[in-house]
Each structure stands twice: as structure tokens, then as C-alpha cells.
Design a protein around this motif. Structure first.
Motif, short mmCIF file in Angstrom:
data_model
loop_
_atom_site.label_atom_id
_atom_site.label_comp_id
_atom_site.label_asym_id
_atom_site.label_seq_id
_atom_site.Cartn_x
_atom_site.Cartn_y
_atom_site.Cartn_z
N GLN A 1 0.82 -1.21 0.00
CA GLN A 1 0.00 0.00 0.00
C GLN A 1 0.85 1.26 0.00
O GLN A 1 0.47 2.27 -0.58
CB GLN A 1 -0.94 0.00 1.21
CG GLN A 1 -1.90 -1.18 1.27
CD GLN A 1 -2.60 -1.45 -0.07
OE1 GLN A 1 -3.14 -0.54 -0.69
NE2 GLN A 1 -2.58 -2.70 -0.49
N GLN A 2 2.02 1.19 0.64
CA GLN A 2 2.90 2.36 0.67
C GLN A 2 3.52 2.65 -0.69
O GLN A 2 3.79 3.80 -1.03
CB GLN A 2 4.01 2.17 1.72
CG GLN A 2 3.51 2.08 3.15
CD GLN A 2 2.65 3.27 3.54
OE1 GLN A 2 3.07 4.42 3.43
NE2 GLN A 2 1.44 3.00 3.99
N PHE A 3 3.75 1.61 -1.47
CA PHE A 3 4.35 1.77 -2.80
C PHE A 3 3.38 1.38 -3.91
O PHE A 3 3.78 0.93 -4.98
CB PHE A 3 5.63 0.92 -2.90
CG PHE A 3 6.69 1.31 -1.91
CD1 PHE A 3 7.51 2.41 -2.14
CD2 PHE A 3 6.86 0.58 -0.74
CE1 PHE A 3 8.48 2.78 -1.23
CE2 PHE A 3 7.83 0.94 0.19
CZ PHE A 3 8.64 2.05 -0.06
N LEU A 4 2.10 1.57 -3.63
CA LEU A 4 1.05 1.13 -4.56
C LEU A 4 1.16 1.82 -5.92
O LEU A 4 0.93 1.18 -6.96
CB LEU A 4 -0.32 1.40 -3.95
CG LEU A 4 -1.52 0.75 -4.65
CD1 LEU A 4 -1.39 -0.76 -4.69
CD2 LEU A 4 -2.82 1.15 -3.96
N SER A 5 1.52 3.08 -5.93
CA SER A 5 1.60 3.82 -7.20
C SER A 5 2.67 3.24 -8.13
O SER A 5 2.56 3.33 -9.36
CB SER A 5 1.89 5.30 -6.94
OG SER A 5 3.11 5.45 -6.22
N LEU A 6 3.70 2.64 -7.54
CA LEU A 6 4.75 2.01 -8.35
C LEU A 6 4.40 0.58 -8.74
O LEU A 6 4.77 0.11 -9.82
CB LEU A 6 6.07 2.01 -7.57
CG LEU A 6 6.65 3.38 -7.17
CD1 LEU A 6 7.89 3.20 -6.31
CD2 LEU A 6 6.96 4.21 -8.41
N ILE A 7 3.67 -0.11 -7.85
CA ILE A 7 3.37 -1.53 -8.08
C ILE A 7 2.16 -1.71 -9.00
O ILE A 7 2.14 -2.61 -9.85
CB ILE A 7 3.12 -2.24 -6.74
CG1 ILE A 7 4.38 -2.21 -5.88
CG2 ILE A 7 2.66 -3.67 -6.95
CD1 ILE A 7 4.19 -2.74 -4.47
N GLN B 1 1.12 -5.23 -13.58
CA GLN B 1 -0.01 -6.12 -13.32
C GLN B 1 0.42 -7.50 -12.82
O GLN B 1 -0.20 -8.07 -11.93
CB GLN B 1 -0.86 -6.28 -14.59
CG GLN B 1 -1.70 -5.06 -14.94
CD GLN B 1 -2.71 -4.75 -13.86
OE1 GLN B 1 -3.34 -5.64 -13.29
NE2 GLN B 1 -2.87 -3.46 -13.53
N VAL B 2 1.50 -8.03 -13.41
CA VAL B 2 1.96 -9.37 -12.99
C VAL B 2 2.43 -9.34 -11.54
O VAL B 2 2.07 -10.22 -10.74
CB VAL B 2 3.09 -9.87 -13.91
CG1 VAL B 2 3.66 -11.19 -13.39
CG2 VAL B 2 2.59 -10.04 -15.34
N LEU B 3 3.21 -8.32 -11.18
CA LEU B 3 3.70 -8.19 -9.80
C LEU B 3 2.54 -8.00 -8.83
O LEU B 3 2.51 -8.61 -7.75
CB LEU B 3 4.66 -7.00 -9.69
CG LEU B 3 5.21 -6.69 -8.30
CD1 LEU B 3 5.98 -7.89 -7.74
CD2 LEU B 3 6.09 -5.45 -8.33
N CYS B 4 1.57 -7.19 -9.23
CA CYS B 4 0.39 -6.95 -8.38
C CYS B 4 -0.38 -8.25 -8.16
O CYS B 4 -0.83 -8.53 -7.04
CB CYS B 4 -0.50 -5.90 -9.05
SG CYS B 4 -1.86 -5.32 -8.02
N ALA B 5 -0.52 -9.06 -9.22
CA ALA B 5 -1.23 -10.34 -9.10
C ALA B 5 -0.47 -11.32 -8.21
O ALA B 5 -1.06 -12.04 -7.40
CB ALA B 5 -1.45 -10.94 -10.48
N VAL B 6 0.86 -11.33 -8.34
CA VAL B 6 1.70 -12.21 -7.51
C VAL B 6 1.58 -11.83 -6.04
O VAL B 6 1.45 -12.70 -5.16
CB VAL B 6 3.17 -12.15 -7.96
CG1 VAL B 6 4.08 -12.85 -6.95
CG2 VAL B 6 3.33 -12.79 -9.33
N GLY C 1 -8.53 -13.36 -11.31
CA GLY C 1 -9.09 -12.89 -10.04
C GLY C 1 -8.10 -12.18 -9.13
O GLY C 1 -8.50 -11.48 -8.21
N TYR C 2 -6.80 -12.37 -9.40
CA TYR C 2 -5.78 -11.73 -8.57
C TYR C 2 -5.33 -10.40 -9.18
O TYR C 2 -5.26 -10.27 -10.40
CB TYR C 2 -4.56 -12.65 -8.41
CG TYR C 2 -4.83 -13.87 -7.57
CD1 TYR C 2 -4.86 -13.79 -6.18
CD2 TYR C 2 -5.08 -15.11 -8.16
CE1 TYR C 2 -5.10 -14.91 -5.41
CE2 TYR C 2 -5.33 -16.23 -7.39
CZ TYR C 2 -5.35 -16.13 -6.02
OH TYR C 2 -5.60 -17.24 -5.25
N GLY C 3 -5.02 -9.44 -8.29
CA GLY C 3 -4.50 -8.16 -8.77
C GLY C 3 -5.56 -7.08 -8.90
O GLY C 3 -5.72 -6.51 -9.97
N SER C 4 -6.27 -6.80 -7.81
CA SER C 4 -7.28 -5.73 -7.83
C SER C 4 -6.59 -4.37 -7.83
O SER C 4 -5.36 -4.27 -7.91
CB SER C 4 -8.20 -5.84 -6.61
OG SER C 4 -7.49 -5.49 -5.44
#
Length: 281
Positions: A67-73, A77-82, A150-153
Motif C-alpha cells: 500500500q505504501q508503494f502502490l503507485s509504483l506496483i 499487473q503481474v507483480l500486483c497479481a503475484v 481474479g488476482y490483482g485488484s
């Protein structure tokens, strides 16, 4: 942090997230160090508690950093889903370990009638570790296979599309139900054993305390997630949900460490050595 799981968040909630989760992480770390380093009675099995702390500590830390680095993550999309898959796995593992601890407590209560006999470990630590993490891994793999998107909202958590959030809430509901049934059986069995058995008073007292602490842990870890079902945009319930979930480490530290007389004595010895060390030098 936790407010993102069920609804939108504002700057005040994000600040509350940061403060509450940071405090909870400190106490998770203290509890984990206590379980790992302190000397415990031979009859105390801390395997489940150590792994509960490991799972939830990593889950809370990962979610906080995300959440602290959400703008970068978020653009990745792949990293967010992982990350959302890892969070799914870690939170579920915490609940599986909570269930395992209830099972171990049930076995302990069932074996009270054999206190004087030489007891063997019914379940090895290695076997428990396999079960504790394999169940959560299977759920995540099945969920990923059925609904891979379903992963990576938006907040790198589970999406609500197609009811995918129930791949998390469903297993939790089942585990909470099983835990409830186990605790009913534990109380009934303990009550029946106390009537029939003339065991050592200290052993009985220790078992009753362990039942109370495990039940308290079940309430602390489980009930906040039940509350999450009913937030429905209510700010008061969201804040209550956030505080209760973020302070799970604090409650575990209080229940098992600070309220444990033997652990408090070891704390005192440690601080006395710490304070007298520089003087000796």
C-alpha cells in the motif's frame, strides 16, 4: 490497509492503517521472538503459534509495503497479481494454523486421562508444517486455476468480480466453523474429564488456562474477519475492523507472553542482565 479489502479508503483511514499496522507488526515480532527464544514448559507446543505469527507477520508486512508503494506496483499487473496471491496464501495459512492449534489442544484434552503415562508426540512438527502451508497453497492454486484473472485488484488484493473474494472468505468461514465445533467438543470433553479424573491440580489448571487462551486467540483472529462481512461502507465498522485486524499481533503478545507468569519472569531476568551488563564492563 485492511480498509481496502472491503471498501474505498480516504487519507485518514490510510494514516490509521499505517500507524495501527506498524504497531501490530512490532508486537508480532516480539511475540515471535518470545516463542522462539524463551524456555517453555515441556508440555507446551509452540509450533502452531510460531507459524501463526510468521504467516500473519509476513502478510501484514507485505500488505503494508504494497500500500505504501502502490503507485509504483499497480502498473505492473503481474507483480500486483503475484502479491495478491501471496497475501491470499499467507492469510489463509494463519487460519489453517489456528485450526491446527485447536486440534492439538483437543488431543491434549483427550490425553488428560494419561497424564501419568509417558506420552509421545501424536503429530510431528514436520508433518504439521506440511499441513499448515499445503492446505493454503492448494486453495490458492485451485483459485488461480479456476479464475486466473481474479488476482490483482486496484489495491493488489483479490478482485470482487465473479465472487472471487469468496476464494478467501469461503475457506475462512469453513475454518471458523470447524474451530467453533472443535471448541465445543473441547469444553465438553474437558468438563467430562474433570469429573472423572483425579489428576494433579497444576496440570488441570494449566490445561484450563490453555483452553481459555486458545479460545481467546480464536476470537481475536477470527471475529474481526466476520465483522468484515458487515462493514457495507460503514465508517465505524471499517475503523473497528481495521483496528482489530491490525492489532492481532498485539493481542497474541498479551495473551501468550505478557499474561504468562513464566515468560514475565524470563523478561525480568533478561532486563536485569541487560541493565547490569554495562556496569560490569
Amino acid at each position: 490497509m485492511f480498509s481496502h479489502m472491503f471498501s474505498q479508503s480516504d487519507s485518514l483511514m490510510e494514516l490509521l492503517d499505517l500507524v495501527c499496522v506498524s504497531v501490530g507488526l512490532v508486537f508480532f515480532t516480539l511475540a515471535l521472538l518470545t516463542f522462539a527464544l524463551c524456555q517453555w514448559s515441556p508440555g507446551v507446543n509452540n509450533v502452531a503459534r510460531i507459524n501463526i505469527c510468521i504467516s500473519l507477520l509476513l502478510a501484514h508486512l507485505l500488505f503494508l509495503l504494497t500500500q505504501q508503494f502502490l503507485s509504483l506496483i499497480r502498473p505492473l499487473q503481474v507483480l500486483c497479481a503475484v502479491i495478491s496471491g501471496l497475501l491470499h496464501f499467507l492469510f489463509l495459512s494463519g487460519f489453517v494454523w489456528m485450526f491446527i492449534e485447536a486440534v492439538l489442544l483437543f488431543i491434549c484434552v483427550k490425553n488428560l486421562s494419561q497424564i501419568s503415562s509417558k506420552k509421545r508426540e501424536v503429530l510431528s512438527s514436520g508433518f504439521l508444517c506440511v499441513i499448515g502451508y499445503l492446505v493454503a497453497l492448494v486453495v490458492v492454486c485451485v483459485s488461480m486455476g479456476l479464475v486466473p484473472e481474479g488476482y490483482g485488484s486496484e489495491y493488489c488484493w483479490l478482485k470482487h468480480d465473479k465472487g472471487f473474494i469468496w476464494s478467501f472468505l469461503g475457506p475462512i468461514s469453513v475454518l471458523l466453523g470447524l474451530n467453533t465445533a472443535l471448541f465445543v467438543m473441547i469444553v465438553i470433553t474437558l468438563n467430562s474429564t474433570l469429573k472423572k479424573l483425579n489428576a494433579e491440580v497444576s496440570q488441570m489448571k494449566q490445561t484450563k488456562i490453555m483452553v481459555f487462551k486458545t479460545l481467546a486467540q480464536f476470537v481475536v483472529l477470527g471475529c474481526p474477519w466476520i465483522l468484515g462481512f458487515f462493514t457495507n461502507g460503514s465508517k465505524v465498522l471499517e475503523i473497528l475492523f481495521l483496528i482489530l485486524n491490525s492489532q492481532q499481533g498485539t493481542f497474541i503478545f498479551l495473551i501468550y507472553c505478557l499474561f504468562n507468569n513464566e515468560v514475565r519472569q524470563q523478561y525480568r531476568k533478561f532486563f536485569r542482565c541487560l541493565c547490569s551488563g554495562p556496569k560490569q564492563l
